[in-house]
Every structure is written in C-alpha cells, then in structure tokens.
Design a protein around this motif. Structure first.
Motif, PDB file in Angstrom:
ATOM      1  N   GLY A 159       0.739  -1.486  -0.331  1.00  0.00           N
ATOM      2  CA  GLY A 159      -0.268   0.483  -0.117  1.00  0.00           C
ATOM      3  C   GLY A 159       0.612   0.973   0.179  1.00  0.00           C
ATOM      4  O   GLY A 159       0.167   2.191  -0.231  1.00  0.00           O
ATOM      5  N   GLY A 160       2.262   1.075  -0.088  1.00  0.00           N
ATOM      6  CA  GLY A 160       2.944   2.629   0.033  1.00  0.00           C
ATOM      7  C   GLY A 160       2.703   3.088  -1.309  1.00  0.00           C
ATOM      8  O   GLY A 160       2.589   4.673  -0.663  1.00  0.00           O
ATOM      9  N   THR A 161       2.244   2.343  -2.012  1.00  0.00           N
ATOM     10  CA  THR A 161       2.632   3.713  -3.314  1.00  0.00           C
ATOM     11  C   THR A 161       1.298   4.319  -3.655  1.00  0.00           C
ATOM     12  O   THR A 161       1.126   4.983  -4.145  1.00  0.00           O
ATOM     13  CB  THR A 161       3.157   2.701  -4.791  1.00  0.00           C
ATOM     14  N   VAL A 162       0.097   3.958  -2.759  1.00  0.00           N
ATOM     15  CA  VAL A 162      -1.082   3.999  -2.628  1.00  0.00           C
ATOM     16  C   VAL A 162      -0.925   4.908  -1.390  1.00  0.00           C
ATOM     17  O   VAL A 162      -2.187   6.227  -2.301  1.00  0.00           O
ATOM     18  CB  VAL A 162      -1.975   3.289  -2.575  1.00  0.00           C
ATOM     19  N   ARG A 163      -1.111   4.911  -0.389  1.00  0.00           N
ATOM     20  CA  ARG A 163      -1.528   5.397   0.493  1.00  0.00           C
ATOM     21  C   ARG A 163      -0.539   7.003   0.655  1.00  0.00           C
ATOM     22  O   ARG A 163      -0.863   7.911   1.264  1.00  0.00           O
ATOM     23  CB  ARG A 163      -1.314   4.561   1.308  1.00  0.00           C
ATOM     24  N   LEU A 164       1.005   6.528   0.833  1.00  0.00           N
ATOM     25  CA  LEU A 164       1.660   8.060   1.005  1.00  0.00           C
ATOM     26  C   LEU A 164       1.412   8.883  -0.141  1.00  0.00           C
ATOM     27  O   LEU A 164       1.699   9.927   0.449  1.00  0.00           O
ATOM     28  CB  LEU A 164       2.963   7.332   0.609  1.00  0.00           C
ATOM     29  N   PRO A 165       1.048   8.728  -1.306  1.00  0.00           N
ATOM     30  CA  PRO A 165       0.956   9.881  -2.285  1.00  0.00           C
ATOM     31  C   PRO A 165      -0.346  10.644  -1.937  1.00  0.00           C
ATOM     32  O   PRO A 165      -0.712  12.008  -2.057  1.00  0.00           O
ATOM     33  CB  PRO A 165       0.866   9.366  -3.676  1.00  0.00           C
TER      34      PRO A 165
END
Length: 258
Positions: free
Chosen positions: A142-148
């Motif tokens: 989920g990092g590339t989805v939630r961080l932005p």
C-alpha cells in the motif's frame, strides 16, 4: 517474542513484540498480527485499536529480510502469486479506526502499516520511509497508494524512488503524523485519543471514517451523495436517538452500537 493484545474498555492495544529484530515481521509474527487485527475487527465490544512496536527503537522495520521476504521471493520465482499483506493490513477490510503510535523507525512495511492506520502519532526519534527500491523491489503493502494521499506528491515520489526516510520533525511538518509526543508518553497519549474516539457513537465513527475514505478521489458531487447515504444510515440507528436524548437531558450518552 509475540504479538501482544490487551484491552482497556473499548480500546484494543496491539503490540508487535520483537524488539531484537526492530519489530520486523517474520512469517509467524505476520500471521499472528493478521489474526490480532481480524479479531479486533470482529469483536463488537472493541471500537478503536492502537498499533505500537515494543521498545523505543522501532515501530516496525517491516518484513524480516532474513525470513519473510526470502520466502515470498522464492514463491514468486516459482511462479506463484502469494499474498503480501503485513498482518492483513492490505487485505482485511477494516471498518474501525486504528491509531499508529510510531515509537522509532517505521520503515518499508512498517511505514505501510502506519499509513494503513487512520491517525499517526510519533515520538521525536521516529523516522518514516519506504526503503524498498534499495532492495530492487517496490512497496507492495500500500505504500505507493497511501503515501501520495498523505503527503504532497513530489515528496511522496522522492521518498518512494530514493528509499530515503524523513525524520519525525519533517513528518509532522508535512502532516504525515498528527503529533510529536515524548517516547515515554506516546502510548499513553495514543490510548487516551483512542478512548476519546471510543466514547463517540461507534456506528457514527465507522460511518464517518468510511465516508471520508470513500470520498477521497471521487468527484465532489459523488462524494457528497455518498456522504448523505452514510448520514441517513447513522440517523436511523438507536445510538443517534440516544445521542439526541442525552443532549436534551444534559447527561453523557450511553451508546450500544445499535
């Protein structure tokens, strides 16, 4: 070494207790964390959870690079597509709020678990980042989805592509964490915040959370229509009637989650 679960009233505290490995998840802890999160979600008497790592060095370093990640790598190279979920955070459809108490490093999957929580509090020694490109992989929890969605796109892109973390002061400045709290008070403050939320109408809290998350990225009119559906559903609950009655009678409400 374990995943420890305690309760205080309607609040669950889930502790990743593997400090000697910076609270990284090996296969056993990954499974146990998933079971703890699922049990919290299924327990009608538990309204809010706090996730924390044991000790003051690390919230979590994510996947254990000696055990969990190699096991997944071998399965992928064998043609399989195994589930990559960091204790269920990317697969369990949660309806209840969770607070991350980031006591130290939250890196890679640790950052992704923190991002999957609804509110993040951190100690001043915390560092937060997605280090996966340093290992020639990408964030898969989920990092590339939630961080932005949590910080400006340019900063998110820099963190994701370089793999370099930011410190607690920067995380607070950009809104990635809500508050900075001394390490010795962090868990207590997180539990206190959880108890405050747990005092509100539990069905209303879940509906408000769902409306907020579902509205993100939608056209405004669609988000407003969705919000109104949640609003009407909340009005139909027994808790809403109790809230109105308690207000008129000038007493604390007694909510039952109905």
């Amino acid at each position: 070494m374990s995943i420890d679960v305690t309760t205080e009233g309607h609040v669950t505290v889930i502790t990743i207790n593997r400090p000697e490995a910076r609270n990284a998840l090996d296969p056993q802890h990954n499974k146990a964390l998933g079971e703890a999160v699922a049990a919290f979600e299924a327990d009608d008497d538990q309204y809010v959870a706090v996730l924390v790592g044991a000790g003051e060095v690390a919230f979590s370093a994510g996947a254990d690079l000696k055990q969990l990640l190699p096991a997944y790598h071998a399965r992928v190279r064998a043609g399989e597509s195994p589930e990559w979920n960091f204790g269920g955070f990317t697969t369990i459809q949660r309806t209840k709020p969770m607070i991350a108490a980031i006591n130290g490093h939250a890196l890679a999957g640790g950052c992704e678990m923190a991002l999957a929580c609804d509110i993040r509090l951190a100690s001043p020694n915390a560092t937060i980042g997605l280090a996966e490109t340093k290992w020639a992989i990408i964030p898969g929890g989920g990092g590339t989805v939630r961080l932005p969605r949590a910080v400006p796109l340019g900063l998110a892109m820099e963190m994701i592509l370089t793999g370099d973390p930011i410190d607690a002061a920067e995380a607070y400045r950009v809104g990635l964490v809500n508050r900075l709290i001394d390490s010795d008070k962090l868990l207590g403050e997180a539990v206190a915040l959880a108890k405050t939320i747990a005092e509100r109408g539990p069905l209303a809290v879940r509906a408000a959370r769902a409306s907020t998350l579902e509205g993100t990225g939608r056209p405004e009119i669609e988000a407003l229509e969705n919000e109104f559906r949640h609003f009407i559903a909340a009005l139909r609950t027994e808790d809403a009637e109790e809230g109105f009655t308690a207000f008129v009678e000038k007493r604390p409400p007694v909510y039952k989650g109905r």
